[in-house]
Design a protein around this motif. Structure first.
Motif, short mmCIF file in Angstrom:
data_model
loop_
_atom_site.label_atom_id
_atom_site.label_comp_id
_atom_site.label_asym_id
_atom_site.label_seq_id
_atom_site.Cartn_x
_atom_site.Cartn_y
_atom_site.Cartn_z
N UNK A 41 0.85 -1.18 0.00
CA UNK A 41 0.00 0.00 0.00
C UNK A 41 0.89 1.24 0.00
N UNK A 42 0.80 2.02 -1.05
CA UNK A 42 1.66 3.19 -1.20
C UNK A 42 1.42 4.24 -0.12
N UNK A 43 0.25 4.26 0.46
CA UNK A 43 -0.06 5.25 1.50
C UNK A 43 0.20 4.76 2.91
N UNK A 44 0.71 3.55 3.06
CA UNK A 44 0.92 2.97 4.39
C UNK A 44 2.12 3.60 5.08
N UNK A 45 2.06 3.63 6.41
CA UNK A 45 3.18 4.11 7.21
C UNK A 45 4.34 3.13 7.03
N UNK A 46 5.53 3.68 6.84
CA UNK A 46 6.72 2.87 6.66
C UNK A 46 7.48 2.80 7.98
N UNK A 47 7.48 1.64 8.64
CA UNK A 47 8.09 1.52 9.98
C UNK A 47 9.57 1.89 10.02
N UNK B 241 10.99 4.17 8.24
CA UNK B 241 11.16 5.56 7.84
C UNK B 241 10.11 6.41 8.55
N UNK B 242 10.23 6.45 9.87
CA UNK B 242 9.22 7.16 10.68
C UNK B 242 9.12 8.64 10.32
N UNK B 243 10.26 9.29 10.10
CA UNK B 243 10.24 10.71 9.76
C UNK B 243 9.56 10.97 8.44
N UNK B 244 9.89 10.16 7.44
CA UNK B 244 9.26 10.31 6.12
C UNK B 244 7.77 10.03 6.19
N UNK B 245 7.40 9.03 6.97
CA UNK B 245 5.97 8.70 7.12
C UNK B 245 5.22 9.85 7.77
N UNK B 246 5.82 10.46 8.78
CA UNK B 246 5.19 11.60 9.45
C UNK B 246 5.01 12.77 8.49
N UNK B 247 6.06 13.09 7.72
CA UNK B 247 5.97 14.18 6.75
C UNK B 247 4.91 13.89 5.69
N UNK B 248 4.83 12.64 5.28
CA UNK B 248 3.83 12.27 4.27
C UNK B 248 2.41 12.44 4.83
N UNK B 249 2.20 12.03 6.07
CA UNK B 249 0.88 12.20 6.69
C UNK B 249 0.52 13.69 6.82
N UNK B 250 1.50 14.50 7.24
CA UNK B 250 1.25 15.93 7.39
C UNK B 250 0.93 16.56 6.03
N UNK B 251 1.71 16.23 5.01
CA UNK B 251 1.48 16.78 3.68
C UNK B 251 0.11 16.37 3.13
N UNK B 252 -0.24 15.10 3.34
CA UNK B 252 -1.54 14.61 2.87
C UNK B 252 -2.68 15.35 3.57
N UNK B 253 -2.53 15.58 4.88
CA UNK B 253 -3.56 16.33 5.62
C UNK B 253 -3.70 17.75 5.10
N UNK B 254 -2.57 18.39 4.78
CA UNK B 254 -2.62 19.76 4.26
C UNK B 254 -3.28 19.79 2.87
N UNK B 255 -2.97 18.82 2.03
CA UNK B 255 -3.58 18.77 0.70
C UNK B 255 -5.08 18.55 0.82
N UNK B 256 -5.49 17.63 1.70
CA UNK B 256 -6.92 17.38 1.90
C UNK B 256 -7.62 18.64 2.40
#
Length: 142
Positions: free
Chosen positions: A1-7, A9-24
């Motif tokens: 799953x391309x949107x899944x948290x990557x264990x 790469x915690x920092x990258x996963x956090x940035x991805x979640x934040x960016x996705x929330x801002x886009x939404x």
């Protein structure tokens, strides 16, 4: 799953979640408040370079077209614009680094790489800024 948290790469996963929330949030602010989710896909270095070069080329075409219309005093775009390919950006001055992706992207974007070799200063390898300036002078800047 391309949107899944990557264990791993915690920092990258956090940035991805934040960016996705801002886009939404931006999508909802733009007038579609019922949107429940969005998918933000990461772009690798090569694709980012290729898209950037392509975007710059398209932007240059639009600006050139507008300038030509202003020179001719045209107020309508009833006839198709003819684009002068001779003024289109074609060179990318590339200070040589050991990243082949950049070189491949320049070529893929249909542009010509002008390779600037690094130079040695003492015990350091540095960018040859004088060679970059000479290349800009020789090729011109669009």
């Amino acid at each position: 799953d391309v949107g899944a948290v990557q264990p791993k790469a915690a920092g990258s996963s956090l940035l991805m979640r934040m960016a996705t929330s801002m886009v939404l949030h931006a999508i909802k602010l733009s007038g579609t408040p019922s949107v429940q989710a969005c998918l933000l896909l990461p772009t690798a270095t090569g694709m980012a370079h290729l898209l950037t070069l392509s975007c710059l080329r398209m932007r240059h075409r639009r600006l050139w077209s507008l300038e030509e219309k202003q020179k001719k005093g045209a107020t309508s775009s009833s006839k198709q614009d003819t684009h002068d390919a001779s003024c289109e950006p074609k060179y990318v001055i590339w200070p040589r680094i050991d990243q082949k992706t950049c070189f491949k992207c320049i070529v893929s974007a249909g542009m010509i790489p002008v390779v600037i070799d690094n130079k040695q200063e003492g015990d350091q390898i540095v960018t040859d800024t004088d060679a970059i300036a000479r290349s800009i002078d020789a090729l011109g800047a669009h």
